[in-house]
Scaffold this motif. Sequence first.
Motif, PDB file in Angstrom:
ATOM      1  N   ASP A  23       0.841  -1.191   0.000  1.00 63.54           N
ATOM      2  CA  ASP A  23       0.000   0.000   0.000  1.00 63.54           C
ATOM      3  C   ASP A  23       0.879   1.245   0.000  1.00 63.54           C
ATOM      4  OD1 ASP A  23      -2.302  -1.480  -0.007  1.00 63.54           O
ATOM      5  OD2 ASP A  23      -2.619  -1.366   2.159  1.00 63.54           O
ATOM      6  N   VAL A  24       0.641   2.107  -0.970  1.00 63.01           N
ATOM      7  CA  VAL A  24       1.361   3.368  -1.082  1.00 63.01           C
ATOM      8  C   VAL A  24       0.327   4.478  -1.218  1.00 63.01           C
ATOM      9  CG1 VAL A  24       2.995   4.730  -2.425  1.00 63.01           C
ATOM     10  CG2 VAL A  24       3.350   2.262  -2.167  1.00 63.01           C
ATOM     11  N   ASP A  25       0.310   5.393  -0.248  1.00 63.35           N
ATOM     12  CA  ASP A  25      -0.658   6.495  -0.256  1.00 63.35           C
ATOM     13  C   ASP A  25      -2.092   5.972  -0.416  1.00 63.35           C
ATOM     14  OD1 ASP A  25       1.396   8.348  -0.022  1.00 63.35           O
ATOM     15  OD2 ASP A  25       1.657   8.487  -2.192  1.00 63.35           O
ATOM     16  N   SER A  26      -2.415   4.941   0.363  1.00 63.74           N
ATOM     17  CA  SER A  26      -3.756   4.331   0.389  1.00 63.74           C
ATOM     18  C   SER A  26      -4.121   3.641  -0.916  1.00 63.74           C
ATOM     19  CB  SER A  26      -4.818   5.390   0.731  1.00 63.74           C
ATOM     20  OG  SER A  26      -4.565   5.956   1.996  1.00 63.74           O
TER      21      SER A  26
END
Length: 297
Positions: A155-158
């Motif tokens: 997960d990156v920035d949601s």
Amino acid sequence: MKVLKFGGTSVGTAESLANVKNIVTSCSEQVIVVVSALGGVTNDLLQMARMAEAQRPEWEQMLAGVKERHLSVIDAVVPRERQAQCKATIERFIDQALYGYYGLLFSNKALPDFHKEQIRDAIVSHGEIMSSAIVASMIDGAVPHYSPNFIKTKDVDSERILDNSTFGLIASEFGGRREPVHVTQGFISEDSTTKQITNLGRGGSDFTAALIAAALDASALEIWTDVDGFMTADPRTNPDATVIPEMTYAQAQAMCEAGAKVIYTPTIGPVALKHIPVWVKNTFNPSAKGTVIIDRN
């Protein structure tokens, strides 16, 4: 070696699964088979989750129907000597894992949303786990694999994206194996940090097959579905529609982005980078030539 992906309609009935077996066993080179859940099962699993969250007990009867469907398919396609073991596997997944997950949703109305999402991801993974168990059991000598072992997300920035470790893990999972047939699931994955079960979204089975093909420099990726290939128009509304025999990666990408639902749009990227030809073929009409997607340069 080539990668064959079979969608839900291709593994939806005993008759279509017989076609799958014939297609796989007729291959003269090593194959990795990627399968979706039995047709409609993913939708059923999600519907039962919504029922359980709404405290509607009908999910139990519906789950019993899903179990019966899988057991009936085993009776029809799995050799008798392997039926008992395959049925025990399916019963364990349903009676223990799925029943427990739905029970959690049903009895815990105040579960936080993130926990519900984790449970839903775990639930929906079982459609492909069960279908792949059946396909591996019906083909002599097939080796089963578990895709979360090598398809990783983060997960990156949601936003859920593919973890870069995936390509190396695919190479480690399949590299050097000499068995002629390997079977795995499609869109099921695992978070590389939390180790929770995740997925690549609807259509992610095509993408998984493309990732495997690219990581292993496969000779071809074959997407087996219920149409003869990319068409010049929608055959449901235009009886004069014909199959497009050959396309470039860019042309296929454009058609997918324009709404053609033949393959999942992100599928094109990994194979295009490796110049791997992609065939779109019909499980119900395997003698049809289909559409090949290549780099004409």
